[in-house]
Structures are given as C-alpha cells and as structure tokens.
Design an enzyme around this catalytic site. Structure first.
Site, PDB file in Angstrom:
ATOM      1  CE  LYS A  79       2.016  -5.324  -1.527  1.00 35.65           C
ATOM      2  NZ  LYS A  79       1.182  -4.110  -1.554  1.00 35.65           N
ATOM      3  CB  SER A 155      -0.554  -4.412  -5.104  1.00 30.97           C
ATOM      4  OG  SER A 155      -0.080  -3.691  -3.985  1.00 30.97           O
ATOM      5  CB  SER A 179      -2.114  -1.923  -2.256  1.00 31.05           C
ATOM      6  OG  SER A 179      -2.037  -1.816  -3.648  1.00 31.05           O
TER       7      SER A 179
END
Ligand code: GLN
Length: 491
Positions: A79, A155, A179
């Site tokens: 990420k 996210s 997330s």
C-alpha cells in the site's frame, strides 16, 4: 464460474520442486496486473525491472541450493503509505508526490528476508482517510472488479481490488478504522487487521498511531496466516510492537473449531443494515453452527458511540502526525511565499486534499485549549468503555461475529460529497481499532446484484490465530472465497 485456488503458499513448493522459476512467477504476476490495472487503476507503480532482477537473483540462489525463505518467490504489493526503498511512497497525496523513502518498512524487510518480491505499490485514499479510494489525489478512484462503476471500498482499495482480480500474490494494507476489512468485504476477499502491536508500524506513514495497524488482504484465511507468520513480531524500531511470541499461525488453522463460543452482538445488527447483508451474514453464522461452533447473544452496549469516538481520536492524532508535512521538513513547498507563516499555510493548503484538511481541522479543534477536555479527553474515556465492553464479552465467548459493513460496494460518486454518509459505513469496523482487538473479514456470499458481502470476526487481543482459524474452518466448507469477479486475470 472461475475459481481462484492458487495460493502464495504453493509458490515456494513449486520453486523448490523445480516446477517453476521465480522469474516465471514474476512474469505471470506482472501479466495479471497489466491485464486488469487499466480497468481497475489499482496500482500507483509497478516495479517490473526491480522485481525481475530480484527473481533472477532468487533463481540463482535456488540453483546453488541455498535455503529459500517461507515466502520465496511470492510477489507482493505494498500500500502506498508503507515505505519502500524501491519507487516512491506517496500515501496518494499531492503533498509528497515524489517522496523516496530512505528505508524499507519493517514489514517489507521481513517479507524480503522471507524471499518475497515487491512488485507494485497500491492505490489508497490519501493518508488512509476514506472508505472508497475516491480520495486518492494521485491515481484517482480505483474500481471494484465485481462492478467497475462501484468503489472497491477503502482506504486499501487498490490492494483489495487486486487481491480479488488476480491470484498468487500477497497484498499489504493498513487499517486504522476498517481500511483492510471494509475493502476486503466490498471486493470479496479475506483481510485481517491484526491485534494492535502484533505487526510493526515502522515505516508506515502514520495516520492515527494508537489505531493504525498493518495487515494483509488475500484470497483466503490460509494465505493470511502464512503472510502474518512472516510479518508479525516484536520490532525494536516500533516501541508499540509486542514482544509476545508469534503463534504458529498455519498450524493453528488446522485445529477443530467445535466447541468454540461465538458471540453475536445485538448492537451490530442495527436497522440500518442492508437486508441482503443481514441475510448473508445470518447464513454465514449458520455455517458456523453446523461446524459445531456454539453461538450466543452478547452485548457491547457502547457500540453506538464508537464512530464519533473514532472520528475525534483519529482526527486528533492525524492533526499531530501530519504536522510534519509543512514544506520544510517534508513535502510540497509553496513557491515565492511572503514569509514563514505563508510558506507553511500555502504549502499545506496546496498539498493536502479536502478530506485530509477536514480531519486536520477537526483534530486541531478538539485538541485546542478549552475544547480538549470536552472532546478529546471525553473520547478517550469512551474508548475505555468500548474496550471494557469487549473485555466483558470475551469472558463469555471466544470470538464475536458481525457484518463487516452495513452495506455492499456503492457506486463511485454516491457518498463522496457527504462525509457523514461515508463515515457511517465504518460503524462496524472502527470498534476493533479502538479496542485494539484483531478483526478479519471474509466473503459469505453475494447479493442479488452480485456484489460480495463480508462477514467479520473479532477476537481477543493477540488471538489473531483464533479469528484466522474460524475463517479457515468456514472456508473449508464453503466456496464463497473462491468466486472470481468479472474482472479477473488469474488463469
Ligand atoms: N474509513 C475510515 C476513515 O476514513 C478508516 C480508514 C482507515 O482505516 N485508514 O478514517
């Protein structure tokens, strides 16, 4: 229907047996990513040359008979808020669009030491603030492989979309209030937020330090267990990482779940839950009953305060953590400022996106003199009550089951103009971060519109192995996790 059984665990075995070469594994992973990324926009960078070079190196080592690590040859994505020396680390923000980290995050180092190979960085909401990946200021929205007009959740939306649309890779995400679990649920994959302190946060760009945790998104609990066994553990670089011994996660999976007690919290099935989500989750709970798991109702009475508490605490911590992006220490620097104050003000105004600014303003306000007691301190007290709710429930049950999100993936644009609507999809995931407990989300079926529904299991702090074991038992008797979405590149 296409299924997606290939697992990261088998890659090492095929390398060792000489059935495949690391270079071939990486070529195949790159092929898959390139096949789906134009539609999904799930990555922010692809490390083609670096990954192939590492793979060649690994193949040489194997030829020489060197002992490969547990995840030898496994391609992994990172990420974009986790530092990698390769490429940039931008947290999908225009404030650090070209930041090159001088070091690898501990999780990345651990994966490298286990023989895994970084292959891409994945898209996200700016600094992890969002639930749809629409707040990415660099790449733009990622799309859901089940329906490309819909969000993948957030996210860690890029990681979730890729985990669903490809196979045979490991995906690192981060979870401050859902997330990992919420995008896992929207994309039909398995995602675990480990117990707070289980995985080092060193090299994770901080959003809210008392809530942030790195974890993984995979196609099964078994893959999550393999990944966690490599990334978990004490790190001298993160004083909040725990020194407790790391259980043998893969071994623990095989233990029978018969007799485990699963709590169903009434507060996690409010009226606001979509009827099909409720139905799929109830059916999922029945699967556990058939496996011999005992179910009983439990109460977590302070649940309705979890979201406001999360909003205050996470914003307060964010306002402090993000102070370093000021155009001097780090980040975009405004041109021709009239003095220092204007340099700070304009650099931040130009660099941060709207949602990040909103959080910084809320956070600065709740920490300011005169309001600190009424907001921030109060939120910390309520957080304690929420933690106590879990402590009492875990005296009666071994784990807790609930939906991951009250809704399924929604259309891009549907909620982005109303922050409160967007915050509301987190009501069932934020309690885990406030209470520091582990949480896993895994698919328990599709709605009539063919969108995945996620089932969530919470465990006691540091009983990550119990939530993995329950999810694994579920996946051993069901096939929901094997369903491939319409946008799918695995062959
Ligand atoms: N959606 C939540 C938020 O926007 C959680 C995000 C996260 O876990 N990073 O704060």
């Amino acid at each position: 229907m296409t299924t997606r059984e290939a697992s990261i665990i088998e890659i090492r075995d095929s390398l060792l047996a000489g059935r495949t070469k690391a270079v071939e594994v990486i070529h195949e992973a790159l092929r898959q990513i390139r096949a789906v990324d134009p539609q999904l926009r799930a990555t922010s960078q692809i490390f083609q040359e670096e990954a192939l070079a590492r793979a060649e190196e690994l193949d040489m080592k194997l030829k020489k008979g060197e002992e490969p690590g547990l995840l030898a040859g496994v391609p992994f994505t990172v990420k974009d808020n986790i530092c990698t020396r390769t490429g940039t680390t931008t947290a999908a923000s225009k404030i650090i669009p070209t930041f090159r980290a001088p070091y690898d995050a501990t999780v990345v180092l651990k994966l490298l030491a286990a023989g895994a190979i970084p292959i891409a960085k994945t898209n996200m909401d700016e600094f992890g603030m969002g639930s749809s990946t629409e707040n990415s200021a660099t790449v733009g929205p990622t799309r859901n492989p089940w329906r490309t007009t819909h969000v993948p959740g957030g996210s860690s939306g890029g990681a979730a979309a890729l985990a669903a649309a490809t196979r045979g890779m490991l995906h690192l995400g981060s979870d401050t209030g859902g997330s990992i679990r919420q995008p896992a649920s929207y994309c039909g994959v398995t995602g675990i937020k480990p117990s707070y302190g289980r995985v080092s946060r060193y090299g994770l760009l901080a959003f809210a330090s008392s809530l942030d945790q790195i974890g993984v998104l995979q196609s099964s609990a078994r893959e999550c267990a393999a990944a966690l066994s490599v990334i978990a553990g004490r790190d001298p670089m993160d004083s909040t990482s725990a020194s407790r011994a790391v259980p043998h996660y893969l071994g623990e999976l095989e233990r029978d779940v018969r007799g485990l007690r699963l709590g169903i919290p009434t507060e996690y099935f409010p009226d606001a839950i979509d009827a099909e989500v409720r139905a799929r989750v109830q059916e999922g709970i029945d699967v556990f009953r058939r496996l011999g798991v005992e179910t009983r109702e439990v109460s977590l009475p302070h649940t309705r305060y979890a979201n406001p508490t999360y909003v205050l605490i996470s914003a307060a911590e964010a306002s402090s953590n993000l102070a370093r992006y000021d155009g001097v220490h780090y980040g975009h620097r405004a041109r021709n400022p009239q003095g220092l104050v204007e340099l700070y003000a304009r650099s931040r105004a130009e660099g941060f996106g709207a949602e990040v600014k909103r959080r910084i303003m809320v956070g600065t306000f709740v920490l300011s003199a005169g309001y600190h007691e009424a907001f921030y301190n109060k939120a910390c007290k309520v957080r304690k009550l929420i933690r106590q709710d879990f402590e009492s429930a875990f005296k009666e049950v071994d784990a807790i089951v609930c939906p991951t999100s009250p809704v399924t993936a929604f259309p891009i644009g549907a909620k982005i103009d109303d922050p409160l609507k967007l915050y509301a999809v987190d009501i069932l995931t934020v309690p885990a971060n406030l209470a520091t407990v582990p949480g896993i989300s895994f698919p328990c079926g599709l709605t009539s519109e063919k969108l995945p529904v996620g089932l969530q299991i919470y465990g006691r702090p540091f009983e990550d192995h119990t939530v993995l074991r329950l999810a694994h038992a579920f996946q051993m008797t069901t096939k929901f996790h094997l369903a491939a979405p319409p946008v799918y590149a695995g062959s």
